[in-house]
Design a protein around this motif. Structure first.
Motif, PDB file in Angstrom:
ATOM      1  N   GLU B 155       0.836  -1.207   0.000  1.00 28.25           N
ATOM      2  CA  GLU B 155       0.000   0.000   0.000  1.00 28.25           C
ATOM      3  C   GLU B 155       0.872   1.258   0.000  1.00 28.25           C
ATOM      4  OE1 GLU B 155      -0.977  -2.694   1.486  1.00 28.25           O
ATOM      5  OE2 GLU B 155      -2.980  -2.980   0.609  1.00 28.25           O
ATOM      6  N   LEU B 156       1.905   1.262   0.852  1.00 28.89           N
ATOM      7  CA  LEU B 156       2.774   2.451   0.911  1.00 28.89           C
ATOM      8  C   LEU B 156       3.442   2.702  -0.434  1.00 28.89           C
ATOM      9  CD1 LEU B 156       4.563   2.390   4.379  1.00 28.89           C
ATOM     10  CD2 LEU B 156       2.948   4.064   3.501  1.00 28.89           C
ATOM     11  N   MET B 158       2.448   1.711  -3.327  1.00 33.64           N
ATOM     12  CA  MET B 158       1.412   2.104  -4.288  1.00 33.64           C
ATOM     13  C   MET B 158       1.114   3.599  -4.147  1.00 33.64           C
ATOM     14  SD  MET B 158      -0.271   0.637  -6.569  1.00 33.64           S
ATOM     15  CE  MET B 158      -1.645   0.858  -7.631  1.00 33.64           C
ATOM     16  N   MET B 159       0.985   4.052  -2.897  1.00 31.92           N
ATOM     17  CA  MET B 159       0.705   5.477  -2.686  1.00 31.92           C
ATOM     18  C   MET B 159       1.828   6.330  -3.251  1.00 31.92           C
ATOM     19  SD  MET B 159      -0.694   5.656   1.153  1.00 31.92           S
ATOM     20  CE  MET B 159      -1.791   4.409   1.750  1.00 31.92           C
ATOM     21  N   MET B 222      -9.557   2.287 -10.937  1.00 24.24           N
ATOM     22  CA  MET B 222      -8.893   1.127 -10.328  1.00 24.24           C
ATOM     23  C   MET B 222      -9.919   0.090  -9.914  1.00 24.24           C
ATOM     24  SD  MET B 222      -6.048   3.111  -8.095  1.00 24.24           S
ATOM     25  CE  MET B 222      -5.296   1.763  -7.232  1.00 24.24           C
ATOM     26  N   GLU B 223     -10.997   0.589  -9.341  1.00 20.34           N
ATOM     27  CA  GLU B 223     -12.095  -0.263  -8.905  1.00 20.34           C
ATOM     28  C   GLU B 223     -12.630  -1.071 -10.099  1.00 20.34           C
ATOM     29  OE1 GLU B 223     -14.306  -1.604  -5.955  1.00 20.34           O
ATOM     30  OE2 GLU B 223     -12.586  -0.275  -5.814  1.00 20.34           O
ATOM     31  N   TYR B 227      -8.917  -3.704  -8.787  1.00 20.95           N
ATOM     32  CA  TYR B 227      -7.733  -3.592  -7.924  1.00 20.95           C
ATOM     33  C   TYR B 227      -8.074  -4.167  -6.558  1.00 20.95           C
ATOM     34  CZ  TYR B 227      -4.199  -1.558  -4.925  1.00 20.95           C
ATOM     35  OH  TYR B 227      -3.208  -1.395  -4.008  1.00 20.95           O
ATOM     36  N   ARG B 228      -7.218  -5.078  -6.065  1.00 20.76           N
ATOM     37  CA  ARG B 228      -7.524  -5.733  -4.794  1.00 20.76           C
ATOM     38  C   ARG B 228      -6.315  -5.729  -3.852  1.00 20.76           C
ATOM     39  NH1 ARG B 228     -11.694  -5.078  -5.522  1.00 20.76           N
ATOM     40  NH2 ARG B 228     -13.583  -6.304  -5.712  1.00 20.76           N
ATOM     41  N   GLY B 229      -5.453  -4.736  -3.966  1.00 21.41           N
ATOM     42  CA  GLY B 229      -4.303  -4.702  -3.069  1.00 21.41           C
ATOM     43  C   GLY B 229      -3.184  -5.602  -3.556  1.00 21.41           C
TER      44      GLY B 229
END
Lengths: 192, 274
Positions: B155-156, B158-159, B222-223, B227-229
């Motif tokens: 996540e980090l 990706m951000m 993304m949705e 996108y699922r992480g």
């Protein structure tokens, strides 16, 4: 958190961090002409707004991402010292202000949160300079002590309160625009 | 005008250092920073400097680029040098009135200047020779081995990638807003701090609104692509350690041994260090 909200949260945090980095790129100028390395920059404004919207944890994540990116791109000359210093300064502000505003979700709460945040940040920066600057730079501790009252305290107070003030003025209209985007966490309560 | 701006200081060429795996470069830089705090005499600093010079030459980055990063620091370096020189107690070698220079002060100020310059030049070589996107990729896999960061590593990273991708877009937007407000008579360049902060407000409000709108659109996109992480996510370019990474890890061990060993060197040193 559902995956949909998670994705939205992730993207919003990323955008706020990007704003923090690019604002530094556009706007920065020294506060005291005598000390050109103490520059004012509005990097903290998107972070403070993010803190008000997402709470202290969200704020801390924005701070971490923004600090690393800023350290790698615009202000890379200060290297690892700059990244850590920025993280501790803004991070302390974010935790305090986020916790207070989370409890008191009003205009008055926002003022208290920002004032306490600025004070905490100044205290943390004084401590950081006293403890870490001698280790990193080898400056004798007495020399740092001598700079605390005339330089370090006013610089952090001025920078913090200007950013806090702008955040306070901008937040209301920004939070309204934010609410329209479907992330309705606290729809009716946005007052400050 | 902002379309082709390169944010950051990445200097694209083709060199061994550029082709190294970003993970290698990140680990190497961290080790180098830690080692700088281990060194305690002139020989150690000379070894570390020689090594840095070697990396700069190998990276084919013009020396002026590396030095440009140091320009912002000249003032701080001079300040620490002066403070150290005059304020360290010890054997006095020169004195005018109440100002005195001690051998210890001279020594400490030179060491600290060395340390600051190497610290900054060392990190800026990493950012000069690695594109920001590679760096976030490398950071993701480095964070995956740190216990606390393991679960949020994807996540980090990706951000960070999204933020990097958004910086040029939002820059164009900011530029547009600033021009629009200037056309209406806004003034961003003059006045004292309060006046300048006030001038920020008409830039910030539209900027935030458009940023949130863009974020919303991206999240929807993304949705829509499910996108699922980070779990089970595949990559187009896998990071892979090559032979040159192995070589540089060997080099890193040699450097570590050399710098730790330099603490015990008893070779004679020139004047202020002896």
């Amino acid at each position: 958190m559902t995956q949909k909200r998670k994705t939205r949260f992730l993207v919003q945090i990323a955008v706020l961090a990007a704003m923090s980095v690019l604002l530094v790129y556009f706007i920065h100028f020294p506060i005291f002409p005598a000390a050109p390395f103490l520059e004012y920059d509005p990097a903290d404004i998107p972070i403070f707004i993010g803190t008000f919207l997402f709470g202290p944890l969200g704020g801390l994540i924005i701070t971490a991402v923004a600090c690393i990116l800023q350290g790698l791109t615009v202000s890379s000359s200060s290297g690892i010292i700059g990244i850590m210093m920025h993280f501790f300064a803004t991070g302390s502000f974010v935790v305090v202000a986020g916790l207070i505003y989370g409890r008191m979700h009003t205009r008055k709460g926002a003022v208290i949160a920002l004032v306490c945040g600025v004070l905490t940040m100044t205290v943390v920066m004084v401590l950081w300079n006293v403890i870490m600057t001698p280790i990193f730079m080898g400056t004798p501790r007495e020399a740092v002590m001598a700079m605390i009252i005339p330089v370090i305290i006013p610089f952090n107070l001025i920078k913090g309160s200007v950013n806090g003030l702008v955040t306070f003025v901008v937040y209301k209209s920004v939070s309204r625009a934010f609410g329209d985007n479907g992330f309705k966490k606290r729809p009716a309560k946005v007052e400050a | 005008m902002f379309k082709d701006i390169t944010i950051g200081q990445f200097y694209p060429t083709d060199s061994v250092i550029h082709r190294l795996d970003p993970r290698t470069k990140i680990i190497f830089t961290l080790v180098y920073i830690i080692l700088l705090f281990v060194i305690n005499n002139l020989w150690g600093y000379l070894f570390a400097t020689a090594f840095l010079v070697f990396v700069v030459i190998a990276s084919k980055i013009p020396v002026s680029y590396v030095l440009r990063g140091l320009k912002a620091l000249v003032f701080i370096i001079l300040l620490t040098m002066i403070l150290n020189m005059f304020m360290t107690p010890g054997t006095v070698i020169a004195q005018w009135g109440f100002i005195q220079i001690t051998i210890e002060g001279l020594r400490v100020s030179i060491y600290m200047a060395f340390r600051l310059i190497l610290l900054v030049a060392g990190t800026s070589i990493m950012t000069l020779a690695t594109s920001p996107i590679d760096l976030t990729d490398g950071m993701e896999s480095c964070m995956k081995v740190v216990p606390l960061l393991k679960r949020v590593a994807h996540e980090l990273a990706m951000m960070m990638s999204i933020a990097l991708r958004f910086i040029p877009t939002l820059m164009e937007e900011t530029d547009k807003i600033m021009k629009a407000q200037k056309a209406r008579g806004a003034d961003f360049e003059t006045g004292n701090l309060i006046a300048r902060a006030k001038a920020l407000i008409p830039i910030l409000v539209p900027l935030f609104v458009s940023a949130f709108r863009r974020a919303d659109e991206l999240a929807t996109a993304m949705e829509a692509r499910c996108y699922r992480g980070g779990e089970n996510r595949t990559r187009m370019n896998q990071l892979q350690f090559e032979k040159r990474d192995a070589v540089s890890f060997v080099g890193m061990s040699v450097l570590t041994a050399l710098l730790i060993g330099s603490r015990y060197l008893t070779w004679p040193m020139p004047f202020p260090f002896g």
